[in-house]
Design a protein around this motif. Structure first.
Motif, PDB file in Angstrom:
ATOM      1  N   ALA A 220       2.272  -1.253  -4.339  1.00  0.00           N
ATOM      2  CA  ALA A 220       3.087  -0.345  -4.665  1.00  0.00           C
ATOM      3  C   ALA A 220       3.335   0.447  -4.207  1.00  0.00           C
ATOM      4  O   ALA A 220       4.231   0.931  -3.449  1.00  0.00           O
ATOM      5  CB  ALA A 220       3.867  -0.205  -6.516  1.00  0.00           C
ATOM      6  N   ILE A 221       1.693   1.457  -3.563  1.00  0.00           N
ATOM      7  CA  ILE A 221       2.563   2.693  -2.687  1.00  0.00           C
ATOM      8  C   ILE A 221       2.348   2.653  -1.172  1.00  0.00           C
ATOM      9  O   ILE A 221       3.279   2.654  -0.859  1.00  0.00           O
ATOM     10  CB  ILE A 221       1.037   3.486  -3.207  1.00  0.00           C
ATOM     11  CG1 ILE A 221       1.147   4.411  -4.905  1.00  0.00           C
ATOM     12  CG2 ILE A 221       0.742   4.676  -2.135  1.00  0.00           C
ATOM     13  CD1 ILE A 221      -0.604   4.529  -5.389  1.00  0.00           C
ATOM     14  N   ALA A 222       1.743   1.485  -1.235  1.00  0.00           N
ATOM     15  CA  ALA A 222       2.106   0.705   0.273  1.00  0.00           C
ATOM     16  C   ALA A 222       3.689   0.711   0.689  1.00  0.00           C
ATOM     17  O   ALA A 222       4.267   1.107   1.844  1.00  0.00           O
ATOM     18  CB  ALA A 222       0.946   0.445   0.638  1.00  0.00           C
ATOM     19  N   GLY A 223       4.014  -0.404  -0.083  1.00  0.00           N
ATOM     20  CA  GLY A 223       5.376  -0.113  -0.206  1.00  0.00           C
ATOM     21  C   GLY A 223       6.314   0.277  -0.330  1.00  0.00           C
ATOM     22  O   GLY A 223       7.451   0.295   0.577  1.00  0.00           O
ATOM     23  N   GLY A 224       5.919   1.817  -1.039  1.00  0.00           N
ATOM     24  CA  GLY A 224       7.128   2.763  -1.021  1.00  0.00           C
ATOM     25  C   GLY A 224       6.727   4.144   0.411  1.00  0.00           C
ATOM     26  O   GLY A 224       8.250   3.777   0.052  1.00  0.00           O
ATOM     27  N   ILE A 225       5.378   3.752   0.539  1.00  0.00           N
ATOM     28  CA  ILE A 225       5.607   4.820   1.944  1.00  0.00           C
ATOM     29  C   ILE A 225       6.505   3.789   2.722  1.00  0.00           C
ATOM     30  O   ILE A 225       6.990   4.118   4.129  1.00  0.00           O
ATOM     31  CB  ILE A 225       4.165   4.808   2.536  1.00  0.00           C
ATOM     32  CG1 ILE A 225       3.380   5.407   1.059  1.00  0.00           C
ATOM     33  CG2 ILE A 225       3.812   5.316   3.861  1.00  0.00           C
ATOM     34  CD1 ILE A 225       2.142   5.401   1.261  1.00  0.00           C
ATOM     35  N   ALA A 226       6.017   2.559   3.053  1.00  0.00           N
ATOM     36  CA  ALA A 226       6.662   1.309   4.628  1.00  0.00           C
ATOM     37  C   ALA A 226       7.828   1.560   3.991  1.00  0.00           C
ATOM     38  O   ALA A 226       9.089   1.668   5.032  1.00  0.00           O
ATOM     39  CB  ALA A 226       5.963  -0.178   4.299  1.00  0.00           C
ATOM     40  N   SER A 227       8.854   1.674   2.909  1.00  0.00           N
ATOM     41  CA  SER A 227      10.399   2.005   2.773  1.00  0.00           C
ATOM     42  C   SER A 227      10.937   3.093   2.569  1.00  0.00           C
ATOM     43  O   SER A 227      11.699   3.096   2.348  1.00  0.00           O
ATOM     44  CB  SER A 227      11.009   1.032   1.421  1.00  0.00           C
ATOM     45  OG  SER A 227      10.345   1.724   0.025  1.00  0.00           O
ATOM     46  N   GLY A 228      10.510   4.079   3.689  1.00  0.00           N
ATOM     47  CA  GLY A 228      10.458   5.511   3.326  1.00  0.00           C
ATOM     48  C   GLY A 228      10.465   6.141   2.576  1.00  0.00           C
ATOM     49  O   GLY A 228      11.943   6.857   2.039  1.00  0.00           O
TER      50      GLY A 228
END
Length: 347
Positions: free
Chosen positions: A133-141
């Motif tokens: 979830a952290i990676a997804g939040g970073i990737a989506s700005g």
């Protein structure tokens, strides 16, 4: 110099995913093994397989945090300020998982053993979800630049984070199942070999479906990352698909000898494709790798330390895994207390 450090960081993340991720995935199969009697054999294999190495695999996570904090301090500040909730949950889950894994061997009553077993299994699912979830939040700005705090809830509870968190859990389960097929085969247990082979096939199919959903979600929530996934990052994406398909074919045919290597390549390429897709940004479209980097002297010192770690620490890891694969290490933890009771009563 900053590019070299970023490459080291990406390799460390991929390494943690394929080693530590498999440990978490083993907890998933522990959770879904069934009742005490039906799930006894799978749980024993899980415990015997991860026991000697599960603590060592967290060294990679510590390495990731230290490199990010040292080389890219502003980005580290932004991520920790924004993602403190999933990071705290993940940290608590790692501690809870380790304590439960150790304590369930030392308690006698079935009820307490099931409690510790449940905590071990649930935390094994929760931790990879939080990291994904952290990676997804970073990737989506959703992590702001400049060391500022973003939304502590929406930054990791959003469609992109939910998909990437779910993908992390499924990939961990997939890797663990593939590894456990090999472990069961080495133990000469045909029943457990087929048991985990079926689960590896199912989790591979589910992982492919979740990854496809992730592509659709990224196309709207992270256009920069999606655009590079289908261009610059396409080679590792294709290699991941081909490796995953090859592993699936081997598993279906019961020829699992090369499936483990192909599964590792498939998962590692997913991590590499994410890194290439974000390039040159650490925080997409706001902070580049070069802009976030620490002074050159710090980066040089860090690379020297990494080189020394490769020479000093890495051989120890290789020796640990070799000894584990050859069954030359004792089982982790104390002697099972319940087994002692049974032996005493039998005598």
């Amino acid at each position: 110099m900053s590019t070299a450090v970023a490459a080291v960081l990406l390799v460390a993340i991929a390494t943690y995913a394929v080693f530590g991720g498999a440990d978490f995935g083993a907890g998933f199969w522990d959770l879904t093994a069934g009742g005490p009697e039906r799930g006894a054999a799978p749980r024993h294999l899980v415990e015997r397989s991860i026991g000697p190495v599960w603590e060592a695999n967290h060294v990679w996570l510590i390495f990731i945090f230290v490199v990010t904090w040292s080389a890219f301090p502003v980005v580290f500040q932004s991520i920790t300020l924004t993602m403190f909730v999933p990071l705290a949950i993940a940290a608590f889950g790692i501690v809870l998982r380790g304590a439960s894994f150790a304590f369930r061997k030392t308690v006698v009553t079935v009820r307490v053993r099931r409690v510790f077993g449940g905590l071990f299994a649930l935390s094994s699912v929760l931790v990879p979800f939080c990291f994904g979830a952290i990676a997804g939040g970073i990737a989506s700005g959703r992590v702001p630049a400049g060391g500022k705090a973003g939304d502590p809830v929406g930054s990791w509870l959003n469609p992109t984070s939910l998909v990437t968190g779910g993908l992390a859990v499924v990939l961990a389960a997939y890797l663990a199942a593939v590894y456990l097929v090999r472990e069961a085969r080495k133990a000469g247990d045909r029943i457990l070999t087929d048991y985990f082979r079926r689960r590896a096939v199912v989790s591979a199919v589910v992982a492919a479906m979740v990854a496809a959903i992730g592509f659709v979600v990224l196309s709207t929530s992270a256009p920069h990352v999606f655009g590079r996934l289908i261009t610059w990052a396409l080679p590792p994406v294709v290699l991941s698909v081909l490796s995953g398909f090859g592993a699936l074919v081997l598993l279906v045919r019961g020829a699992a000898r090369g499936a483990r290597v192909l599964a590792v390549v498939a998962v590692a390429c997913i991590i590499f494709s994410w890194g290439v897709a974000q390039w040159p940004y650490l925080l997409p479209e706001s902070v580049t790798v070069s802009a976030a980097a620490a002074p050159t002297g710090t980066l040089i010192t860090l690379l020297v330390a990494v080189g020394l770690a490769v020479l000093i620490v890495l051989p120890g890891f290789v020796l640990l895994y070799v000894l584990d694969q050859r069954r030359l290490l004792p089982e982790e933890g104390a002697e099972d207390a319940a087994d002692r009771i049974v032996d005493t009563e039998a005598g």
